[in-house]
Design a protein around this motif. Structure first.
Motif, PDB file in Angstrom:
ATOM      1  N   CYS A  14       0.825  -1.210   0.000  1.00  0.00           N
ATOM      2  CA  CYS A  14       0.000   0.000   0.000  1.00  0.00           C
ATOM      3  C   CYS A  14       0.860   1.261   0.000  1.00  0.00           C
ATOM      4  N   ARG A  59       2.960   1.996  -3.120  1.00  0.00           N
ATOM      5  CA  ARG A  59       2.119   2.274  -4.286  1.00  0.00           C
ATOM      6  C   ARG A  59       2.490   1.348  -5.441  1.00  0.00           C
ATOM      7  N   ASN A  95     -11.059   6.248   3.485  1.00  0.00           N
ATOM      8  CA  ASN A  95      -9.926   5.475   2.969  1.00  0.00           C
ATOM      9  C   ASN A  95      -8.661   6.344   3.039  1.00  0.00           C
ATOM     10  N   LYS A 104      -5.597   5.339   0.869  1.00  0.00           N
ATOM     11  CA  LYS A 104      -5.850   5.011  -0.542  1.00  0.00           C
ATOM     12  C   LYS A 104      -5.474   3.554  -0.836  1.00  0.00           C
ATOM     13  N   ASN A 144      -6.642  -0.657  -1.419  1.00  0.00           N
ATOM     14  CA  ASN A 144      -7.555  -1.351  -2.339  1.00  0.00           C
ATOM     15  C   ASN A 144      -8.529  -2.305  -1.668  1.00  0.00           C
ATOM     16  N   TRP A 186     -11.887  -0.795   3.524  1.00  0.00           N
ATOM     17  CA  TRP A 186     -11.948   0.657   3.323  1.00  0.00           C
ATOM     18  C   TRP A 186     -13.179   1.068   2.512  1.00  0.00           C
ATOM     19  N   TYR A 221      -2.079  -1.489  -7.582  1.00  0.00           N
ATOM     20  CA  TYR A 221      -1.551  -0.145  -7.331  1.00  0.00           C
ATOM     21  C   TYR A 221      -0.757   0.327  -8.545  1.00  0.00           C
ATOM     22  N   GLU A 253      -6.199   6.485 -11.465  1.00  0.00           N
ATOM     23  CA  GLU A 253      -5.588   6.712 -10.153  1.00  0.00           C
ATOM     24  C   GLU A 253      -4.569   5.619  -9.862  1.00  0.00           C
TER      25      GLU A 253
END
Length: 583
Positions: free
Chosen positions: A297, A300, A526, A529, A531, A535, A560, A567
């Motif tokens: 996470c 990224r 979240n 951010k 996945n 969240w 990610y 995004e």
């Protein structure tokens, strides 16, 4: 299931609550309380080791009859070491990691309303709470708590008349552990059934986050190995209370020949370590899953080698159940059997290395978000590798014999299991605190907590390897009777100063944690951010986790920074875009 709320009373909210989110908080708060006791004990006996002949007011204030003019008694020193080990291994690391995060995350990350059995989940926590109360209560027994080491080897633990800590304190230890094992088994069975049966639509096993894989496999190890420890404890109770001879034979006490014949303390070692070594992985696997999730996470990036990570978790679980004999190389084991355990022990380095290399590769060239959870996750990778390298020495029977029962062993398992697992737990708390309490923890205090803890941890356990290689034995109340070790006294002082620094650093965490529950900045839905499905739930806790229909999963949890997408993260509930291939 509707999100209708019944009016809650204190009893229904905190005593008879079957909601997995509340039970996870109860496990965490109880684990933190037990951790405070365990760490405080370690600071008390570190004072004794560093300055064995000095009088300390804090020892006089807390130990009562178990000290003489501020100097700890030898019996109580061993008792502190015993209860410290028991509390940290079982009541903090096992319950604090599996109890807290399996309960919190399994239903949320697989898209379930709750655990398979909310009632059994509630019973599991209260059994854990009861066992914790009994273990703490044993500290106040007049003769003292159990003092046979956390491994409670007979005959010391089997003969109530052996030493003061072999009496009622030892009996309470066994009762507490029997209840703890019942709690762990109920929890583990619940986790397994929930993962297998309650996954939402589209949540295939190969779409599970690595956290869930880790909790699932950990539960399987617990179901396999915890009953063996229970049997060991029950046979020990029989020897203590009913005159049997499972572990005892040819015992003399003060010239008196006791009636025990035909037993073997080595039988207890086999039964204990059949749980004792998988226990290392019951502690470390949940931390591995948590760290995998947080590193992906906050890098990224997709986790590197997802299927290899799953395979390594399963391989570690299998190998952990066939290596217990490496704890017994000095027990008179047949050298050929020792070589077999050496081979399987060194083999476990392969899946462990797979995980370490995959974490490092995930970090490599990532867009790193250096929040507190990420710092503790990177710290985990560091201590796991550092501690794991010394495991190669202890896993080799020829080398292990030279450092067995020295501080080298203490340094190894504290780094690879204790510090690493604690780092994983801290990382998980900082990462999922917004999901648990709807608020954010203070980032600046988190940074202070991490850096002081990291410096103190290496300051304690790095020098310990060298005093162990010099032959300094563990569990000794004082080494002043051995002139051979006089030159190591200053190193013990340094270790103790770092231990006190590390203990005090946890006050920062405690203040940050409890103040943030009420005063922390309100979290967004979240904040990282991420996945995974947790969240997508509302910030306010509701029964059943999701209002309306359960989410439907369309992709794996690590999409990610996927090229061509708007995004750098894509929730698992997002359908594949036109022309997009599934990862």
């Amino acid at each position: 299931m509707s999100d209708h709320h019944h009016k809650e009373t204190f009893i229904t909210k905190y005593v008879f609550n079957t909601d997995h989110k509340m039970i996870s908080k109860q496990y965490l708060i109880t684990g933190i309380f037990m951790g405070i006791i365990g760490v405080f004990m370690s600071m008390l006996f570190r004072l004794q080791i560093a300055w064995p002949d000095h009088s300390f007011g804090i020892i006089e204030a807390f130990l009562g009859n178990h000290q003489d003019g501020g100097v700890m008694s030898p019996d109580f020193y061993l008792a502190l070491v015993t209860i410290h080990g028991t509390i940290m291994v079982f009541f903090v690391l096992t319950a604090g990691l599996s109890g807290t995060f399996s309960n919190l995350l399994i239903p949320l990350q697989i898209g379930a309303r709750d655990m398979a059995s909310g009632f059994l989940n509630m019973v599991s926590y209260w059994l854990f709470f009861l066992s914790s109360v009994i273990m703490v209560f044993s500290l106040f027994i007049e003769a003292g708590p159990a003092s046979a080491g956390w491994t409670i080897y007979p005959p010391l633990s089997a003969l109530p008349q052996a030493i003061p800590g072999s009496g009622l304190g030892m009996t309470l230890w066994l009762i507490s552990m029997a209840i703890f094992i019942a709690s762990s088994l109920l929890g583990a069975l619940n986790y397994i059934v929930t993962v297998l049966n309650l996954r939402t639509v589209g949540m295939k096993m190969v779409r599970l986050p690595l956290t869930i894989w880790a909790f699932f496999v950990t539960a399987i190890i617990g179901v396999v190995s915890f009953p063996v420890l229970l049997s060991a404890a029950l046979l020990l109770i029989f020897d203590r209370s009913f005159g049997t001879s499972f572990y005892l034979s040819d015992i003399f006490i003060q010239g008196e020949v006791l009636h025990y014949q035909g037993g073997s303390p080595v039988l207890f070692e086999h039964l204990f370590w059949f749980l004792g070594h998988p226990e290392v992985y019951i502690v470390i696997l949940p931390a591995m899953g948590i760290v995998s999730e947080i590193i992906a996470c906050n890098s990224r990036k997709p986790i590197f080698g997802y299927r290899a990570m799953i395979g390594s978790i399963i391989a570690i679980a299998f190998l952990s159940t066939i290596v217990w004999g490496h704890h017994m190389f000095v027990s008179g084991m047949n050298p050929f059997l020792g070589s077999v355990f050496t081979f399987t022990t060194l083999l476990i380095a392969i899946p462990s290395a797979v995980k370490a290399f995959n974490w490092i590769t995930t970090l490599w060239k990532g867009n790193l978000q250096m929040n507190t959870a990420m710092l503790f996750s990177i710290g985990f990778v560091s201590t796991f590798i550092t501690g794991g390298l010394t495991g190669l020495v202890l896993g080799d029977s020829a080398l292990d014999i030279n450092v067995h029962d020295t501080y080298f062993v203490v340094a190894h398992f504290h780094l690879v299991m204790g510090v690493s697992a604690i780092y994983g737990m801290f990382a998980g708390v900082y990462h999922w605190f917004p999901k648990m309490y709807g608020r954010m923890m203070n980032k600046t205090l988190g940074y202070w907590h991490f850096w002081i803890t990291a410096v103190a941890a290496y300051g304690v356990f790095f020098p310990m390897h060298f005093v162990g290689l010099a032959g300094l034995p563990r569990r000794y109340y004082s080494n002043t009777a051995f002139p051979l070790f006089d030159d190591l006294a200053d190193i013990n002082v340094v270790i103790t100063l770092f231990a006190i620094l590390g203990g005090l650093a946890q006050i920062i965490f405690l203040a940050n944690f409890f103040i943030s529950i009420y005063k922390g900045k309100k979290a967004t839905q979240n904040p990282w951010k991420a996945n995974t499905l947790e969240w997508t739930t509302p910030i306010e806790h509701i029964h059943g986790n999701w209002p309306g229909e359960l989410p439907v999963v369309h992709r794996w949890p690590y999409d990610y920074s996927k090229p061509g997408l708007p995004e750098d993260f894509v929730l698992q509930t997002t359908p594949l875009y036109d022309g997009e291939e599934e990862s």
